[in-house]
Design an enzyme around this catalytic site. Structure first.
Site, PDB file in Angstrom:
ATOM      1  N   CYS A  15       0.809  -1.217   0.000  1.00  0.00           N
ATOM      2  CA  CYS A  15       0.000   0.000   0.000  1.00  0.00           C
ATOM      3  C   CYS A  15       0.847   1.273   0.000  1.00  0.00           C
ATOM      4  O   CYS A  15       0.530   2.239  -0.714  1.00  0.00           O
ATOM      5  CB  CYS A  15      -0.969  -0.010   1.180  1.00  0.00           C
ATOM      6  SG  CYS A  15      -0.234  -0.473   2.759  1.00  0.00           S
ATOM      7  N   HIS A  74      -2.806   6.324   4.666  1.00  0.00           N
ATOM      8  CA  HIS A  74      -1.357   6.431   4.861  1.00  0.00           C
ATOM      9  C   HIS A  74      -0.856   7.774   4.324  1.00  0.00           C
ATOM     10  O   HIS A  74      -1.293   8.227   3.258  1.00  0.00           O
ATOM     11  CB  HIS A  74      -0.630   5.324   4.106  1.00  0.00           C
ATOM     12  CG  HIS A  74      -0.761   3.961   4.713  1.00  0.00           C
ATOM     13  ND1 HIS A  74      -1.374   3.715   5.912  1.00  0.00           N
ATOM     14  CD2 HIS A  74      -0.331   2.743   4.249  1.00  0.00           C
ATOM     15  CE1 HIS A  74      -1.323   2.414   6.180  1.00  0.00           C
ATOM     16  NE2 HIS A  74      -0.702   1.807   5.187  1.00  0.00           N
TER      17      HIS A  74
END
Length: 372
Positions: free
Chosen positions: A152, A265
């Site tokens: 990710c 994130h």
């Protein structure tokens, strides 16, 4: 099955956190009792269509562990993984962990499906393309039944870096990540909330289960597992960046940090280019890049935020500025939804690209990659 009739799609790991988002992106409606806080935020977004919109589908079949087999998930019956149940699929999207992927991805591929896998099991395999839909879709042309989704943190960074690399090349990257707890799974989200309540209530904080230390009101310079003086998350960021961008000479320094954020994130990236590149030109390139939203008016309080990226398929980029210590380096701040673009969204986007390029086709069983 031909695309004109619709693809039969297996979702492996359907009961997990990313598995649920895979079903979202394939347009499978959520049951009332499956809603959670993150789903409510995503559903409140206007104008964000499922990534699978336009992909011809005849049937979606969820797969999970034997203990979940037979349960109903969004009106679909969960199947166990057996040699019999995996037959007859055109596409299989995996988010079930490395051990499951190592065993069952080749079996699905030998049975005629094209697999798009979210685990780390296949990413660095020479015969498996590692693909971000906006960055290197041409890599799919050489697939042998299995396609790998990047980590990710790597994923969102590649969306931001590709236009800069194409314009000026990349010599060196220094990256620090600020990774949300949803990247560890629902148990970590629950842990953050439980710890936070305890701190706010002045009651004893439960012993940590997901991390080495309390994550609530804390920052851990430790995302992933240490394999040497770096974590596996840091190694993934280094190695996957080079493979996706097709340049093994790029020097990468990575520090992966876990922060008390539920989802989304964030990353700082110091990008040293091979040729001169101004912040103004970089901003123009990013504004024109697919999958990027530029949020860059710091004086006005406009920059990428995790809460703004949550539920969005795009990568947000801002704080685009010159590194005052290096006239060939820029600093960027990059944010993405790690469950969507960082995992499920790219998986379904790759399925669409495979369809659009006529690449959803059986692979000769003896050509399917194997591990070990």
């Amino acid at each position: 099955m031909s695309a004109s009739n619709g693809y039969r799609i297996a979702v492996v790991g359907a009961t997990g956190q990313v598995g649920g988002v895979l079903l979202d992106e394939l347009g499978v409606a959520r049951d009332d009792d499956a809603r959670d806080a993150l789903a409510a935020v995503r559903e409140a977004r206007d104008g964000v269509a499922p990534a699978g919109e336009g992909l011809p589908i005849s049937e979606i079949v969820p797969f999970a562990s034997a203990r979940s087999a037979g349960r109903t998930l969004r009106g679909l019956t969960v199947q166990p993984l057996t040699d019999e149940t995996i037959q007859g699929f055109d596409l299989a999207v995996f988010s079930a962990g490395g051990a499951t992927s190592r065993e069952w991805a080749p079996k699905f591929a030998r049975a005629g499906a094209v697999v798009v896998d979210n685990s780390s099991a296949w990413r660095m395999h020479d015969d498996v393309p590692l693909v971000v839909s906006e960055v290197n879709p041409e890599a799919l042309d050489e697939h042998r039944g299995i396609v790998a989704n990047p980590n990710c943190s790597t994923m969102q960074l590649m969306v931001a870096l590709r236009p800069l690399q194409q314009e000026a090349g990349i010599e060196r990257l220094v990256v620090s990540t600020y990774q949300a707890v949803s990247g560890t799974g629902k148990v970590a989200v629950d842990e953050l909330l439980e710890e936070s309540r305890a701190v706010l209530d002045g009651t004893p904080v439960p012993a940590p289960r997901s991390y080495a230390h309390q994550i609530a009101f804390n920052v851990l310079p430790h995302a992933g597992s240490f394999v040497d003086d770096h974590t596996d998350e840091e190694h993934k960021l280094i190695n996957e960046t080079r493979k996706i961008l097709g340049d093994q000479t790029i020097r990468v320094s990575a520090t992966c940090v876990r922060v008390p954020v539920i989802n989304g994130h964030s990353e700082t990236a110091n990008v040293e280019t091979r040729e001169p590149l101004s912040p103004e030109r970089a901003r123009e390139l990013l504004e024109a890049a697919p999958g990027v939203l530029v949020r860059d008016d710091p004086a006005g309080g406009v920059y990428p935020l995790a809460i703004d990226a949550d539920g969005r398929p795009e990568v947000l980029v801002g704080r685009i500025r010159r590194d005052p210590g290096n006239d060939r380096a820029l600093d960027l701040f990059v944010v993405g939804d790690n469950l969507r673009k960082g995992a499920a969204t790219n998986t379904i986007q790759l399925a669409k690209v495979l369809h659009e390029r006529g690449l959803v086709r059986p692979t000769a069983p003896d050509a399917v990659p194997t591990l070990g």
